[in-house]
Design a protein around this motif. Structure first.
Motif, PDB file in Angstrom:
ATOM      1  N   HIS A  31       0.830  -1.199   0.000  1.00  0.00           N
ATOM      2  CA  HIS A  31       0.000   0.000   0.000  1.00  0.00           C
ATOM      3  C   HIS A  31       0.869   1.255   0.000  1.00  0.00           C
ATOM      4  O   HIS A  31       0.621   2.202  -0.747  1.00  0.00           O
TER       5      HIS A  31
ATOM      6  N   TYR B 272       0.956   2.520 -14.602  1.00  0.00           N
ATOM      7  CA  TYR B 272       0.768   3.964 -14.687  1.00  0.00           C
ATOM      8  C   TYR B 272       1.331   4.610 -13.429  1.00  0.00           C
ATOM      9  O   TYR B 272       1.355   4.005 -12.352  1.00  0.00           O
TER      10      TYR B 272
ATOM     11  N   GLN C 125       1.168   8.329 -11.089  1.00  0.00           N
ATOM     12  CA  GLN C 125       0.441   9.577 -10.832  1.00  0.00           C
ATOM     13  C   GLN C 125       1.285  10.399  -9.871  1.00  0.00           C
ATOM     14  O   GLN C 125       1.324  10.117  -8.663  1.00  0.00           O
TER      15      GLN C 125
ATOM     16  N   PHE D  86       0.173   2.575 -10.286  1.00  0.00           N
ATOM     17  CA  PHE D  86      -0.980   1.712 -10.512  1.00  0.00           C
ATOM     18  C   PHE D  86      -0.667   0.683 -11.585  1.00  0.00           C
ATOM     19  O   PHE D  86      -0.183   1.029 -12.667  1.00  0.00           O
TER      20      PHE D  86
ATOM     21  N   PHE E 213      -7.896  -1.333 -12.773  1.00  0.00           N
ATOM     22  CA  PHE E 213      -6.743  -0.872 -12.010  1.00  0.00           C
ATOM     23  C   PHE E 213      -6.640  -1.588 -10.666  1.00  0.00           C
ATOM     24  O   PHE E 213      -7.658  -1.967 -10.066  1.00  0.00           O
ATOM     25  N   GLY E 214      -5.407  -1.732 -10.183  1.00  0.00           N
ATOM     26  CA  GLY E 214      -5.200  -2.106  -8.801  1.00  0.00           C
ATOM     27  C   GLY E 214      -5.433  -0.903  -7.904  1.00  0.00           C
ATOM     28  O   GLY E 214      -5.696   0.206  -8.381  1.00  0.00           O
ATOM     29  N   LYS E 215      -5.327  -1.108  -6.592  1.00  0.00           N
ATOM     30  CA  LYS E 215      -5.592  -0.016  -5.653  1.00  0.00           C
ATOM     31  C   LYS E 215      -4.461   0.991  -5.584  1.00  0.00           C
ATOM     32  O   LYS E 215      -4.612   2.055  -4.998  1.00  0.00           O
TER      33      LYS E 215
ATOM     34  N   TYR F  12     -13.602   7.393 -15.356  1.00  0.00           N
ATOM     35  CA  TYR F  12     -13.261   6.597 -14.187  1.00  0.00           C
ATOM     36  C   TYR F  12     -13.568   7.381 -12.920  1.00  0.00           C
ATOM     37  O   TYR F  12     -13.447   8.613 -12.893  1.00  0.00           O
TER      38      TYR F  12
ATOM     39  N   GLY G  99      -7.706   6.755  -1.793  1.00  0.00           N
ATOM     40  CA  GLY G  99      -6.990   5.539  -1.424  1.00  0.00           C
ATOM     41  C   GLY G  99      -7.277   4.342  -2.302  1.00  0.00           C
ATOM     42  O   GLY G  99      -6.869   3.216  -1.976  1.00  0.00           O
ATOM     43  N   GLN G 100      -7.982   4.557  -3.403  1.00  0.00           N
ATOM     44  CA  GLN G 100      -8.335   3.458  -4.306  1.00  0.00           C
ATOM     45  C   GLN G 100      -7.796   3.721  -5.701  1.00  0.00           C
ATOM     46  O   GLN G 100      -7.429   4.845  -6.044  1.00  0.00           O
ATOM     47  N   GLY G 101      -7.771   2.664  -6.509  1.00  0.00           N
ATOM     48  CA  GLY G 101      -7.451   2.836  -7.911  1.00  0.00           C
ATOM     49  C   GLY G 101      -8.666   3.307  -8.690  1.00  0.00           C
ATOM     50  O   GLY G 101      -9.798   3.193  -8.211  1.00  0.00           O
ATOM     51  N   PRO G 102      -8.459   3.872  -9.864  1.00  0.00           N
ATOM     52  CA  PRO G 102      -9.598   4.301 -10.683  1.00  0.00           C
ATOM     53  C   PRO G 102     -10.513   3.127 -11.025  1.00  0.00           C
ATOM     54  O   PRO G 102     -10.034   2.032 -11.321  1.00  0.00           O
ATOM     55  N   GLN G 103     -11.822   3.370 -10.979  1.00  0.00           N
ATOM     56  CA  GLN G 103     -12.811   2.349 -11.359  1.00  0.00           C
ATOM     57  C   GLN G 103     -13.548   2.828 -12.599  1.00  0.00           C
ATOM     58  O   GLN G 103     -14.036   3.961 -12.632  1.00  0.00           O
TER      59      GLN G 103
END
Lengths: 112, 113
Positions: free
Chosen positions: A9, A36, A38, A90, A102-104, B35, B40-44
């Motif tokens: 994380h 990716y 950011q 990501f 995408f992953g978290k 998206y 705290g999350q990835g794009p959905q």
């Protein structure tokens, strides 16, 4: 449905340390894989991608990733990180009509 | 070559209101995808438009809707806003749906209070 797991994380590294960020996807077959980045306050940018061929992929800014089909993994690496690599990373994979799953994300903090 | 621009950059809305977010695609791109990125999350993935038609949708309720215009710019509309809709909304454009050359915008930060 395809899912992407990024187990780290938050990673904190000193400058010049080596980096490896994990990424696993849920099922195989033909996969296209992406990383990716950011940077703070900026838009998502493509670091590198794998479509086929050599499983070791070179990207921008000295990053590389290795596709290991048997492990469903696509880990991101960099031999020596810099303070400017501080960002969120990501991993992503397309599935069906979903352009990118995408992953978290993994937050990387590089300290002097 | 211009990139993807999104407006507004920040927005605060009240629960129950409606909101429209806008996206101008990169020059030469005819496909736009949206998206939602919660903290705290990835794009959905919300949905994608190709040549003014929706051609893919993620797991979002019908109160999330969109449009693509002849110049390939796009709107995302959200009705009956809920607190959980607070997020960064990202737009990405590409040339075609099978080309993975996505260019992302910087996003619109929506806060629902």
């Amino acid at each position: 449905a395809q899912s992407v797991s990024q187990h780290n994380h938050h990673v904190i590294l000193s400058e010049a340390a080596s980096l490896e960020l994990g990424c696993n996807y849920s099922y195989g077959g033909t996969v296209n894989l992406f990383w990716y980045v950011q940077y703070p306050g900026q838009h998502l940018q493509l670091l590198l991608k794998y479509f086929s061929g050599d499983p070791l992929v070179k990207g921008i800014k000295g990053f590389e990733a290795e596709f290991i089909k048997s492990k469903f993994s696509f880990n991101l690496r960099k031999p020596s990180v810099q303070w400017s690599d501080t960002a969120e990373y990501f991993c992503a994979v397309p599935e069906g009509n979903t352009p990118l799953v995408f992953g978290k994300g993994t937050r990387l903090s590089v300290i002097a | 070559e211009t990139g993807v621009t999104q407006s507004p950059t920040h927005l605060i809305k009240t629960r129950g209101q409606q909101v429209t977010l806008r996206c101008s695609s990169q020059s030469g791109h005819n496909t736009v995808s949206w998206y939602q990125q919660a903290l705290g999350q990835g794009p959905q993935f919300i949905f994608q438009y190709y040549r003014e038609e929706e051609n893919g949708r993620g797991n979002f309720p019908p109160r999330f809707s969109g449009l693509q215009f002849p110049n390939y710019s796009s709107e995302l509309n959200v009705n009956a806003l809920e607190l959980d809709d607070s997020a960064l909304y990202l737009c990405a454009s590409s040339q075609g749906t099978a080309n993975y050359g996505y260019t992302f915008g910087s996003g619109t930060r929506l806060t629902v209070v």
